[in-house]
Design an enzyme around this catalytic site. Structure first.
Site, mmCIF file in Angstrom:
data_model
loop_
_atom_site.group_PDB
_atom_site.id
_atom_site.type_symbol
_atom_site.label_atom_id
_atom_site.label_comp_id
_atom_site.label_asym_id
_atom_site.label_seq_id
_atom_site.Cartn_x
_atom_site.Cartn_y
_atom_site.Cartn_z
ATOM 1 N N GLU A 86 47.868 33.257 27.873
ATOM 2 C CA GLU A 86 48.870 32.193 28.101
ATOM 3 C C GLU A 86 48.235 30.817 27.929
ATOM 4 O OE1 GLU A 86 50.163 33.584 31.932
ATOM 5 O OE2 GLU A 86 51.062 35.350 30.978
ATOM 6 N N HIS A 103 42.770 33.122 29.333
ATOM 7 C CA HIS A 103 43.955 33.980 29.405
ATOM 8 C C HIS A 103 44.836 33.676 28.189
ATOM 9 C CE1 HIS A 103 47.745 35.685 30.755
ATOM 10 N NE2 HIS A 103 47.043 36.390 31.625
ATOM 11 N N GLY A 117 53.051 41.328 30.990
ATOM 12 C CA GLY A 117 54.355 40.969 31.550
ATOM 13 C C GLY A 117 55.524 41.630 30.861
ATOM 14 N N ASN A 138 46.089 37.993 39.246
ATOM 15 C CA ASN A 138 46.380 36.672 38.674
ATOM 16 C C ASN A 138 47.790 36.279 39.102
ATOM 17 O OD1 ASN A 138 46.820 34.441 37.088
ATOM 18 N ND2 ASN A 138 46.798 35.547 35.134
ATOM 19 N N SER A 168 50.514 44.877 32.195
ATOM 20 C CA SER A 168 51.465 45.781 32.850
ATOM 21 C C SER A 168 50.785 46.955 33.561
ATOM 22 C CB SER A 168 52.518 46.284 31.865
ATOM 23 O OG SER A 168 53.265 45.185 31.358
ATOM 24 N N LYS A 219 49.288 33.491 38.708
ATOM 25 C CA LYS A 219 49.938 32.552 37.770
ATOM 26 C C LYS A 219 50.674 31.444 38.528
ATOM 27 C CE LYS A 219 50.321 36.316 34.494
ATOM 28 N NZ LYS A 219 50.944 36.869 33.318
ATOM 29 N N GLU A 270 43.083 42.233 27.368
ATOM 30 C CA GLU A 270 44.510 42.144 27.683
ATOM 31 C C GLU A 270 45.329 42.044 26.393
ATOM 32 O OE1 GLU A 270 45.249 40.571 31.860
ATOM 33 O OE2 GLU A 270 44.997 38.812 30.607
HETATM 34 C C1 PEP Z 1 48.063 39.018 33.128
HETATM 35 O O1 PEP Z 1 48.782 38.066 32.950
HETATM 36 O O2 PEP Z 1 46.838 38.878 33.152
HETATM 37 C C2 PEP Z 1 48.684 40.326 33.293
HETATM 38 C C3 PEP Z 1 47.958 41.392 33.086
HETATM 39 O O3 PEP Z 1 50.011 40.339 33.625
HETATM 40 P P1 PEP Z 1 50.912 41.632 33.927
HETATM 41 O O4 PEP Z 1 50.104 42.554 34.808
HETATM 42 O O5 PEP Z 1 52.123 41.106 34.622
HETATM 43 O O6 PEP Z 1 51.220 42.265 32.601
#
Ligand code: PEP
Length: 253
Positions: free
Chosen positions: A100, A98, A176, A9, A216, A11, A170
């Site tokens: 976000e 997601h 992040g 992703n 992460s 973003k 997630e």
């Molecule tokens: C995400 O935003 O879907 C995600 C998993 O981000 P990150 O790997 O940076 O934690």
């Protein structure tokens, strides 16, 4: 046999030139070094989709994905992108819900259910995201909370359609932040969600739905996470912006 999937992703990152260069690196390294059955999904910003689609060779395990779509089919919705438009530029997977988008754009469970339906209608695989905040985890209600997200947006789907969904668990506190869920925490949730799917549909159907972990995930922790019985791959944010890291994660099955 469940599909093993690693989806990146991107973003709000990478202009077109940078995006094409990153995608080319991923495609080239994957061609030379990725020999397992993992499907790689690249989810760039919308405006890169068409150009990037032309880069992806036929007969590879690399797929084009998008980060979102609108929850209406068409009409006076200035600035939005429909499932059908995504299909027309070669998109095969779309991230839905997601955290976000749920948080910053107030997306509701009903809207997410509509997105899933519209994507399935045009033959795009939704990657449905779910996950709890830190306060919900600390309150101990995280398993029920995430299961409810799935109930609210997916449980109107037919037996046929639920099997076309990919789920991404997630935990918001891990996205992040550099703070990954432990493999035990992730496995517990994945097994719980699979059981939740089995209760509603059937054990056989639940066993065939890929459930990805996101938050992460990186080249150092992917192997341990992917070794868990109910973790079928990852949704990767930060580490998907580095070709070598992204491929190393995909090699971690
Ligand atoms: C995400 O935003 O879907 C995600 C998993 O981000 P990150 O790997 O940076 O934690």
């Amino acid at each position: 046999m469940r599909k093993k999937i690693v989806a990146g992703n991107w973003k709000l990152n990478k202009n077109l030139e940078e995006g094409l260069s990153l995608a080319s690196e991923i495609i080239n390294i994957a061609k030379d070094e990725l020999h397992n059955q993992a499907i790689l999904v690249i989810n760039p910003p919308f405006i890169h989709l068409s150009s990037l689609q032309k880069l992806i060779p036929q007969n590879t395990n690399i797929r084009l994905g998008s980060q979102n779509c609108y929850h209406q089919k068409s009409g006076a919705f200035t600035g939005e992108i429909s499932a059908e438009m995504l299909k027309s530029v070669g998109v095969q997977y779309t991230i839905v819900g997601h955290s976000e988008r749920r948080e910053y754009f107030n997306e509701t469970a009903e809207q997410l259910a509509q997105k899933v339906k519209l994507l399935l209608e045009v033959g795009i695989t939704p990657i449905f995201c779910c996950g709890e905040s830190l306060s919900i985890r600390e309150s101990g209600s995280h398993l029920a909370f995430v299961a409810q997200q799935i109930t609210d947006s997916l449980f109107d789907l037919s037996v046929e359609d639920i099997q076309k969904i990919v789920i991404a668990y997630e935990p918001i506190w891990a996205i992040g932040t550099g703070k990954t869920a432990s493999s035990a925490q992730a496995q517990e949730m994945h097994a719980y969600l699979r059981n939740h799917l089995a209760q509603k549909y059937s054990q056989e159907i639940a066993q065939n739905i890929s459930i990805l972990y996101g938050g992460s995930c990186n080249p150092q922790n992917a192997k341990e996470l992917f070794a868990c019985a109910d973790i079928d791959g990852g949704l990767i944010g930060g580490a998907s912006l580095k070709s070598r890291d992204f491929i190393t994660i995909a090699q971690s099955f």
